[in-house]
Design a protein around this motif. Structure first.
Motif, PDB file in Angstrom:
ATOM      1  N   THR A 188       0.858  -1.181   0.000  1.00 17.14           N
ATOM      2  CA  THR A 188       0.000   0.000   0.000  1.00 17.14           C
ATOM      3  C   THR A 188       0.895   1.233   0.000  1.00 17.14           C
ATOM      4  OG1 THR A 188      -1.729   1.236   1.166  1.00 17.14           O
ATOM      5  CG2 THR A 188      -0.247  -0.095   2.527  1.00 17.14           C
ATOM      6  N   LEU A 189       0.542   2.210  -0.832  1.00 17.01           N
ATOM      7  CA  LEU A 189       1.351   3.418  -0.998  1.00 17.01           C
ATOM      8  C   LEU A 189       0.598   4.667  -0.565  1.00 17.01           C
ATOM      9  CD1 LEU A 189       2.718   2.636  -4.608  1.00 17.01           C
ATOM     10  CD2 LEU A 189       3.646   1.899  -2.402  1.00 17.01           C
ATOM     11  N   ASP A 190      -0.480   4.516   0.205  1.00 18.94           N
ATOM     12  CA  ASP A 190      -1.409   5.607   0.465  1.00 18.94           C
ATOM     13  C   ASP A 190      -1.306   6.231   1.852  1.00 18.94           C
ATOM     14  OD1 ASP A 190      -2.547   5.357  -2.096  1.00 18.94           O
ATOM     15  OD2 ASP A 190      -3.780   3.680  -1.414  1.00 18.94           O
ATOM     16  N   CYS A 249       4.667   4.126   3.621  1.00 20.14           N
ATOM     17  CA  CYS A 249       4.127   3.088   2.743  1.00 20.14           C
ATOM     18  C   CYS A 249       4.470   1.741   3.376  1.00 20.14           C
ATOM     19  CB  CYS A 249       4.714   3.195   1.336  1.00 20.14           C
ATOM     20  SG  CYS A 249       6.529   3.148   1.309  1.00 20.14           S
TER      21      CYS A 249
END
Length: 388
Positions: A286-288, A293
């Motif tokens: 997940t990069l949000d 991250c």
């Protein structure tokens, strides 16, 4: 001195009541300000997040069924304001947080890609010829590829700037950038290389383009950063031994998820993190997060033995956690990381300290998490909110 309607001065008792009312109102305002300041400063704003959830949802814990939709394994999900957007090759449904279907649009797509910005969402038929731009009321505009040509990606940033990667006559691929009103700001065509993806930075000043080219007989990726005002190339960064599969911008940082490695670079082309997977397998990511991250890496291609690792935007490892349970999905938002296990949900902070837990997830298979830690659990035909 003010007068009553009968011409006489107000009595002292009435004046005291008015003064007392004003003092009470001022005291309440001061109390709220002090409480908010105190809650914000305590435990990195954890209590303030709880207050925000209470003000928004009128609840401080538990879960609630709020969205119902048709079950489809091809469903894609995104939050558009407080509503849930559900997209599959045949339909796009927007469902309010009261469960009302706001619209139900008919689509004809083979492989829809969903991207959500601030006020708009884009639905792109990858390999197709149509992009729909949606808002709370339905389709506000469409983009159509040239006859016989196709789109490869369409991404909205948080300011609703749209980056489109497509085929155009005379080029191998072209990246076009549109502002929130749909005006074309930037057009870059490649004659020699393939452009596979692109995203506009959060401030709307630059676009990051993924370029694929052959190096020594194999394909490699490069990140091209262009200034949207001048149209000039700002930097170029080669990613060796890795094809970019997903990309995200966070401030002036660019996170590139590749098939063999994960990198964090800045807009000037400096590499801050180059994390090769080595002999590990990437199970999820997940990069949000607001400033972090997460990667889920495992020793085996199948199995539950994995390591969950979080990184900050400087490329430094924050924390890691060994897992032996089945992980169905992970999601980040704000300073929180949610992990959906086969037998429950756990919300962690960015340092992987447990924040909240839910035992009964009612067969949820996907999750989304808001900046305040509110989790949306998504099952086949309905979704609901968990308030830690």
């Amino acid at each position: 001195m003010t007068k009553k309607h009968d011409g006489t001065a107000p009595e002292p008792k009435e004046k005291k009541k008015r003064l007392l009312g004003r003092l009470v109102a001022a005291a309440l305002v001061l109390c709220v300000v002090v409480c908010v300041a105190a809650l914000t400063s305590m435990e990195d704003g954890r209590h303030f997040a709880s207050l925000r959830r209470w003000l928004m949802y009128g609840d401080t814990g538990g879960s609630r069924d709020i969205y119902t939709y048709a079950s489809d394994p091809a469903n894609r999900y995104g939050k558009l304001g407080s509503s849930l957007l559900v997209v599959n090759p045949n339909t796009a449904q927007l469902i309010s947080d009261q469960g009302t279907i706001l619209y139900d649009l008919s689509l004809r797509m083979s492989s829809p890609q969903l991207s959500v910005g601030r006020k708009y969402a884009s639905v792109c038929d990858i390999g197709g010829d149509t992009i729909y731009i949606l808002d709370q009321d339905g389709v506000c505009r469409t983009l159509q590829a040239e006859r016989g040509l196709q789109y490869f990606s369409a991404r909205l940033n948080r300011g609703d700037y749209l980056a489109v990667t497509e085929q155009k006559t005379g080029f191998k691929t072209v990246v076009s950038v549109y502002d929130e009103e749909g005006r074309l700001l930037f057009d870059f065509g490649a004659h020699d290389n393939y452009l596979s993806d692109a995203v506009v930075t959060g401030d709307g000043r630059s676009v990051v383009i993924v370029s694929l080219e052959s190096q020594g007989g194999i394909f490699a990726s490069s990140l091209l950063v262009y200034d949207l005002q001048s149209g000039e190339l700002r930097s170029e960064t080669a990613i060796r031994d890795g094809l970019v599969e997903d990309i995200r911008c966070n401030g002036d940082r660019v996170m590139s998820l590749c098939d063999k490695r994960f990198t964090i670079t800045n807009l000037e082309g400096e590499t801050l993190l180059d994390r090769s997977y080595g002999n590990l397998y990437l199970h999820d990511y997940t990069l949000d997060g607001a400033d972090f991250c997460a990667l889920l890496l495992g020793r085996y291609q199948a199995g539950n033995i994995c390591t969950l690792v979080t990184y900050d935007m400087e490329g430094k490892e924050i924390a890691s956690l060994e897992l032996t349970e089945e992980v169905l999905d992970i999601a980040a938002g704000g300073g929180y990381l949610a992990v959906l296990y086969g037998d429950g949900l756990v919300v962690y902070q960015r340092d992987l300290k447990e924040f909240a837990r839910l035992e009964d997830t009612d067969y949820a298979g996907q999750i989304r998490i808001e900046d305040d830690g509110t989790v949306l659990l998504i099952s086949g035909a309905y979704a609901w909110r968990f308030l830690p």
